[in-house]
Design an enzyme around this catalytic site. Structure first.
Site, PDB file in Angstrom:
ATOM      1  N   THR B 135       0.937  -1.015   0.015  1.00 17.69           N
ATOM      2  CA  THR B 135      -0.134  -0.057  -0.040  1.00 17.69           C
ATOM      3  C   THR B 135       0.936   1.168  -0.017  1.00 17.69           C
ATOM      4  OG1 THR B 135      -1.793   1.268   1.184  1.00 17.69           O
ATOM      5  CG2 THR B 135      -0.283  -0.200   2.545  1.00 17.69           C
ATOM      6  N   ASP B 137      -0.217   3.824   0.952  1.00 19.54           N
ATOM      7  CA  ASP B 137      -0.609   4.612   2.206  1.00 19.54           C
ATOM      8  C   ASP B 137       0.418   4.360   3.416  1.00 19.54           C
ATOM      9  OD1 ASP B 137      -2.700   6.130   0.998  1.00 19.54           O
ATOM     10  OD2 ASP B 137      -3.556   3.940   1.027  1.00 19.54           O
TER      11      ASP B 137
END
Lengths: 392, 392
Positions: B135, B137
């Site tokens: 990810t 993020d």
């Protein structure tokens, strides 16, 4: 007898605009007729405010590094000179014993350079004003292409290939994707998005160009067709796209009305997402990489960088030959192998003009690009585009 | 006795997610316990629809090329499995004699993998389910960082440096610039924009993070201060930025009202541009590079790519060791020189969890980043960032 030279940068930057600056500085250093080399900070706006630096004082390491520094290192402006500005500019130039002015810019900057050259002639001020072209939009007349375009085109071609991967992978979530291309009124950048399209199944599935009005019904038919065939669709959308009434997409009022009765519009993004949702019943997403094609170092075309440098050199040579009120242009002398040389052309033939994408370069329905355009563009973007693997 | 393995990719892509895929395929080929290697097209959604391909059949050139192909080459989905889906998935796996399931994804995908592992246990179906993290993020708990983050961080760090050049050059036109960072609820990506900031005068001048509510008054004071000192200001703005009431910026209704009385909001972009215009009296611009930090090949971190590969390999090894309902994690064993090893952790400790940016990593006024964060991030983005020249 030596005189000094000044260089300015104007308008939106490009990823290679500083190569023209360095080309000019280094060429100037080779000629004994030129004394000091000055730089206007923020173009003519800075010169009016007496913001001038001495580029002769910059060391070689800085100049080398400028070759890989995007955007205008001298700063830029969007400022059309006229009226009393011109007298003030001439006074400022005279005070610094400047006889050579190089102005690196696009259409508007060419107009400023032209006005300055005219004012000098009127005032009997000996001044050589030479414009060096730069614009990602590639819309200057007379030149084969503009420095800055090749790198912006390379960026957009690669980003479109990457959007293809992302759009295909996420097609069950957001099957319709828009890639907004910033720019002016011509489709050179939008069409460049198709350079890396390996098969008809891949992005861009539709290319809109500002030269051709957007017709909602036709667009929906073409989009629906792409979406049904491929399960997803990537659409290239110029930020200046207009409809048949000459209005920017989504700029018709009446989407909303505020408490005072003022009307507000959806804007291009809102309009298109809503259109796709209502007519195709699927989610769309609108991406807007914005300024990146003007600044991405890693997407610079080596050919573009070399030509930007060459154009800066030639601007100095033209000034020393006594030319003024001219712009440097690139002339393609051969396509395979690719080669370009430089020449100059009178500024009145450039200033204010715009060159549009030839109509046959993008098919009427926006689904295909003419091989002539690919042949034109291919050498300008430099090295090979990446090759991606597919498991589709 | 051999059994087969299947790999799926899920959630948003990253620039290196296919390196985990290739790492897993190549590791699987080294073990005689594993027969064929399948790929789910579009994650569990594809497996439910029986969209499965045989990765054993892919030749080496395709696998090599996948290492430099961004975004999920198997296709992806955003689909949480549950209920009867689970039985159907188990049936589909049994039919193909699949005993090993690798699922490459983020938080939601970890939850799907966990549910599948539970269902297999309940059904007495011998199945090793291993999640491999990815990810941009960087918000998965327990792991030092997530594959995909280093490349996204590298992209944002370089783009912020380039925006600094562009914003400075164009400061007489648009002195305030916003760079929107896509993502979820944590500030790992926003803070990464500061990695290439060489001096306090350079961008990013202000960094907003989703963990900290946006307070209009404080923001305007800080922005005004930056703008006055430097003549321009670059602000990093997460797309998920909320105010003290937990509302997305500009999402309060009542900016407009349609003919049916429905209220419309300005949106983050409109709200911020309006705010700057009203309070500082200058033009602002909001850029939104969107998906590019998930897909830009040229910004891939070599460290990130190597670790993504390693994580894919380890997922296979863990499955062969008989582990299930686990996720592979990265553990930093040394920062100078940087080194990480791999381990596994039970999925219930991951699934649904989110890791936030430590509060001290960004100063309260958003103007500075803690050196601890820079030390944490620096090795993850791979090779040196570019060095630009300045004539300011």
């Amino acid at each position: 007898m030596t005189a000094n030279l000044i260089i300015g940068q104007s308008g939106g930057g490009t990823a290679v605009i500083n190569s023209s600056l360095v080309g000019a500085v280094r060429e100037a250093q080779r000629h004994s007729e030129i004394g000091r080399v000055f730089g206007m900070l923020n173009g003519v706006e800075g010169l009016l405010g007496d913001q001038v630096i001495d580029l002769t004082a910059q060391n070689d390491m800085v100049l080398d590094r400028l070759l890989t520094t995007p955007s205008s290192a001298l700063g830029s402006c969007r400022f059309k000179v006229g009226g009393s500005d011109l007298d003030q500019l001439l006074t400022s130039l005279r005070r610094r014993d400047i006889r050579y002015v190089l102005y690196i810019g696009g259409n508007d900057s060419a107009e400023s350079a032209h006005q300055l050259a005219l004012a000098a002639t009127r005032a009997g001020h000996e001044l050589q004003v030479v414009a060096a072209p730069k614009t990602i939009d590639n819309d200057l007349p007379e030149t084969d292409h503009c420095p800055g375009y090749g790198s912006a085109a390379r960026f957009l071609a690669i980003v479109t290939m990457e959007m293809d991967l992302d759009a295909w992978a996420m097609r069950s979530v957001e099957p319709v994707r828009f890639l907004e291309v910033k720019g002016r009124n011509s489709g050179w950048l939008a069409a460049a998005c198709a350079l890396g399209r390996a098969t008809e199944a891949m992005a861009p599935h539709l290319v809109c160009i500002p030269e051709r009005p957007f017709v909602e019904e036709d667009f929906l038919v073409a989009l629906d067709n792409c979406y049904r065939r491929h399960g997803y669709a990537v659409v290239i959308m110029p930020e200046t796209q207009r409809d048949a009434h000459g209005k920017l997409l989504g700029s018709h009022g009446s989407a909303w009305r505020d408490q005072y009765g003022h009307e507000y519009s959806l804007g291009t993004e809102g309009y298109l997402i809503d259109l796709v949702s209502r007519h195709l019943g699927v989610r769309a997403r609108y991406d807007r990489p914005g300024f990146l094609h003007k600044t991405s170092l890693l997407h610079v075309s080596d050919v573009d960088r070399r030509e930007a440098y060459l154009v800066g050199q030639e601007a100095v040579c033209a000034a020393l030959r006594g030319e003024s009120d001219v712009m440097v242009i690139l002339r393609r002398t051969s396509n395979e192998p690719y080669s370009c040389d430089v020449a100059t052309i009178e500024l009145p033939r450039i200033a204010g003009g715009e060159r549009y994408l030839p109509d046959n370069y993008v098919s009427l329905d926006g689904t295909s690009i003419d091989p002539d355009f690919i042949n034109y563009l291919r050498p300008l973007v430099g090295g090979n585009l990446p090759t991606f693997a597919h498991l589709r």
